[in-house]
Structure formats: structure tokens, C-alpha cells
Design a protein around this motif. Sequence first.
Motif, PDB file in Angstrom:
ATOM      1  N   ALA A   1       0.374  25.086 -11.066  1.00 23.28           N
ATOM      2  CA  ALA A   1      -0.351  23.847 -11.362  1.00 23.28           C
ATOM      3  C   ALA A   1       0.192  22.697 -10.509  1.00 23.28           C
ATOM      4  N   ALA A   2       1.516  22.603 -10.397  1.00 25.61           N
ATOM      5  CA  ALA A   2       2.119  21.547  -9.574  1.00 25.61           C
ATOM      6  C   ALA A   2       1.735  21.730  -8.115  1.00 25.61           C
ATOM      7  N   SER A   3       1.665  22.970  -7.673  1.00 24.77           N
ATOM      8  CA  SER A   3       1.265  23.248  -6.298  1.00 24.77           C
ATOM      9  C   SER A   3      -0.156  22.752  -6.036  1.00 24.77           C
ATOM     10  N   ARG A   4      -1.050  22.972  -6.981  1.00 24.42           N
ATOM     11  CA  ARG A   4      -2.431  22.497  -6.820  1.00 24.42           C
ATOM     12  C   ARG A   4      -2.488  20.974  -6.822  1.00 24.42           C
ATOM     13  N   VAL A   5      -1.660  20.334  -7.645  1.00 20.92           N
ATOM     14  CA  VAL A   5      -1.606  18.871  -7.665  1.00 20.92           C
ATOM     15  C   VAL A   5      -1.156  18.353  -6.303  1.00 20.92           C
ATOM     16  N   ILE A   6      -0.114  18.950  -5.746  1.00 24.41           N
ATOM     17  CA  ILE A   6       0.406  18.531  -4.438  1.00 24.41           C
ATOM     18  C   ILE A   6      -0.658  18.718  -3.358  1.00 24.41           C
ATOM     19  N   GLN A   7      -1.365  19.836  -3.387  1.00 25.27           N
ATOM     20  CA  GLN A   7      -2.429  20.079  -2.412  1.00 25.27           C
ATOM     21  C   GLN A   7      -3.520  19.018  -2.531  1.00 25.27           C
ATOM     22  N   GLY A   8      -3.881  18.676  -3.755  1.00 19.56           N
ATOM     23  CA  GLY A   8      -4.897  17.639  -3.973  1.00 19.56           C
ATOM     24  C   GLY A   8      -4.441  16.282  -3.458  1.00 19.56           C
ATOM     25  N   ILE A   9      -3.171  15.965  -3.690  1.00 21.62           N
ATOM     26  CA  ILE A   9      -2.622  14.692  -3.208  1.00 21.62           C
ATOM     27  C   ILE A   9      -2.726  14.626  -1.689  1.00 21.62           C
ATOM     28  N   LEU A  10      -2.285  15.677  -1.028  1.00 16.57           N
ATOM     29  CA  LEU A  10      -2.272  15.661   0.434  1.00 16.57           C
ATOM     30  C   LEU A  10      -3.684  15.595   1.006  1.00 16.57           C
ATOM     31  N   THR A  11      -4.648  16.214   0.326  1.00 18.75           N
ATOM     32  CA  THR A  11      -6.039  16.110   0.773  1.00 18.75           C
ATOM     33  C   THR A  11      -6.525  14.668   0.641  1.00 18.75           C
ATOM     34  N   GLY A  12      -6.236  14.053  -0.498  1.00 22.85           N
ATOM     35  CA  GLY A  12      -6.637  12.660  -0.700  1.00 22.85           C
ATOM     36  C   GLY A  12      -5.971  11.711   0.284  1.00 22.85           C
ATOM     37  N   ILE A  13      -4.712  11.950   0.570  1.00 22.51           N
ATOM     38  CA  ILE A  13      -3.990  11.111   1.528  1.00 22.51           C
ATOM     39  C   ILE A  13      -4.607  11.266   2.917  1.00 22.51           C
ATOM     40  N   GLY A  14      -5.079  12.459   3.228  1.00 22.10           N
ATOM     41  CA  GLY A  14      -5.775  12.672   4.502  1.00 22.10           C
ATOM     42  C   GLY A  14      -6.991  11.762   4.629  1.00 22.10           C
ATOM     43  N   PHE A  15      -7.723  11.580   3.536  1.00 22.94           N
ATOM     44  CA  PHE A  15      -8.872  10.675   3.554  1.00 22.94           C
ATOM     45  C   PHE A  15      -8.438   9.226   3.726  1.00 22.94           C
ATOM     46  N   LEU A  16      -7.344   8.841   3.074  1.00 23.84           N
ATOM     47  CA  LEU A  16      -6.818   7.479   3.272  1.00 23.84           C
ATOM     48  C   LEU A  16      -6.457   7.246   4.737  1.00 23.84           C
TER      49      LEU A  16
ATOM     50  N   THR B   1       0.823  -1.210   0.000  1.00 22.47           N
ATOM     51  CA  THR B   1       0.000   0.000   0.000  1.00 22.47           C
ATOM     52  C   THR B   1       0.853   1.254   0.000  1.00 22.47           C
ATOM     53  N   LEU B   2       1.825   1.334   0.906  1.00 17.85           N
ATOM     54  CA  LEU B   2       2.639   2.540   0.984  1.00 17.85           C
ATOM     55  C   LEU B   2       3.611   2.646  -0.185  1.00 17.85           C
ATOM     56  N   GLY B   3       4.016   1.524  -0.758  1.00 17.51           N
ATOM     57  CA  GLY B   3       4.809   1.561  -1.988  1.00 17.51           C
ATOM     58  C   GLY B   3       4.001   2.169  -3.126  1.00 17.51           C
ATOM     59  N   ILE B   4       2.739   1.784  -3.208  1.00 19.17           N
ATOM     60  CA  ILE B   4       1.849   2.343  -4.235  1.00 19.17           C
ATOM     61  C   ILE B   4       1.589   3.820  -3.977  1.00 19.17           C
ATOM     62  N   VAL B   5       1.434   4.205  -2.699  1.00 23.50           N
ATOM     63  CA  VAL B   5       1.236   5.630  -2.371  1.00 23.50           C
ATOM     64  C   VAL B   5       2.447   6.441  -2.839  1.00 23.50           C
ATOM     65  N   GLY B   6       3.643   5.955  -2.536  1.00 25.28           N
ATOM     66  CA  GLY B   6       4.861   6.660  -2.963  1.00 25.28           C
ATOM     67  C   GLY B   6       4.956   6.758  -4.476  1.00 25.28           C
ATOM     68  N   LEU B   7       4.694   5.648  -5.171  1.00 30.51           N
ATOM     69  CA  LEU B   7       4.769   5.628  -6.630  1.00 30.51           C
ATOM     70  C   LEU B   7       3.720   6.544  -7.252  1.00 30.51           C
ATOM     71  N   SER B   8       2.496   6.463  -6.777  1.00 26.89           N
ATOM     72  CA  SER B   8       1.429   7.257  -7.394  1.00 26.89           C
ATOM     73  C   SER B   8       1.621   8.752  -7.166  1.00 26.89           C
ATOM     74  N   THR B   9       2.042   9.139  -5.964  1.00 28.38           N
ATOM     75  CA  THR B   9       2.248  10.569  -5.723  1.00 28.38           C
ATOM     76  C   THR B   9       3.417  11.095  -6.545  1.00 28.38           C
ATOM     77  N   ALA B  10       4.487  10.310  -6.641  1.00 32.41           N
ATOM     78  CA  ALA B  10       5.631  10.738  -7.452  1.00 32.41           C
ATOM     79  C   ALA B  10       5.239  10.847  -8.928  1.00 32.41           C
ATOM     80  N   THR B  11       4.405   9.945  -9.384  1.00 37.04           N
ATOM     81  CA  THR B  11       3.967   9.975 -10.775  1.00 37.04           C
ATOM     82  C   THR B  11       3.201  11.254 -11.083  1.00 37.04           C
ATOM     83  N   VAL B  12       2.265  11.602 -10.210  1.00 28.97           N
ATOM     84  CA  VAL B  12       1.451  12.793 -10.440  1.00 28.97           C
ATOM     85  C   VAL B  12       2.301  14.058 -10.353  1.00 28.97           C
ATOM     86  N   VAL B  13       3.215  14.114  -9.391  1.00 31.15           N
ATOM     87  CA  VAL B  13       4.076  15.293  -9.265  1.00 31.15           C
ATOM     88  C   VAL B  13       5.016  15.389 -10.464  1.00 31.15           C
TER      89      VAL B  13
END
Length: 176
Positions: free
Chosen positions: A65-80, A38-50
Amino acid sequence: MTGMDWPEILLRLGTATFAGSAIGLNRDLHGKPIGLKTLGIVGLSTATVVLLAVQFGEHGNVTDAASRVIQGILTGIGFLGAGVIVHESDRFRVRGLTSAACTFLAACLGIACGAGQWKIVLVALAFTFVLVALAFTFVLLTIGRRVERWLHRSLGGKEDPHHAEAVPKTGSQDGV
């Protein structure tokens, strides 16, 4: 769109996957609900999007745009993380906070890998492993004596006569 060579892409995504997996391995070894995969996938997916967001901006710079992507990632990770905590809740007890924090860390490391910030990744991983070592040291110093005594009793070893807690041997009182 700027170009990035294959070795750099492999390095960024591979390091993010490895960093997340290393944190997940710790969770797996402690029998927690979120682990290596799970955490390997989290690392891979966030790096891919960034990486994708960085590719659309200037190479190596975090754009709006990258800043908004990072903010979205961190919000989604909060839900996880909230899902891990709620899943583990039992009779109004809060559980799973460490796993949620590890998920957040894996995401942050994935973001840093995607942005190519190697020094930040290395220092963050070093601190993570130092904290684990400190925790083991604290546990060893806290319960080590009790475990040592239990092992001596269980295995028939001799008690240490230099400690006041050692059981005195029976014998004559006159010292002969």
C-alpha cells in the motif's frame, strides 16, 4: 495500525518541510517560479502521505500500500513539474527543467522523511548543497578573471604585472 510518538511525527514532517524549503530557497534566490513555500509544502505533503501509509503497515517498512502511495505521489509530482516547464515555455524553448527537478527532489526527500530514512535524507541534502557549491566554483573559475579585471578598471586598481594580459605601463624602453 502501529503507533508513532509525537516527537517522531514532528521530526519526520519538520525535516521534510525544512528540506523542501531549503531547495525552494535556492529557486527563490534565482527568481524561479517555484520557491520556498511551494517546495516546503511539497516536502510536507509527501511526508504526510507516506507517514500515513507507513502507519497502516508495519512500523518503518514500506508495504504494498505504501509503495502504491509513493508511486502516486511521484506521478502527481511529474504533473507539477510539467506545469512549471510548460508555464515557462517561450517560442519552443524548454525552460524550467531545474525547477521541475527540484520539485521532484523535494518530493523524494519528503517520501524519505515520511519513511524515516534519515541517512538517505542527509546524504541527498549534502549532495544537493555540494552540487550548488561546485556550480559556484565553476562559475567563479570561468568568469572570475574577467570580473576581477572589470573591477580593477572600474575602481581604479592596479593591474597585476605578472599576467601576460596585463596592460604594460608606458615609459622608457631602455629599462632605466
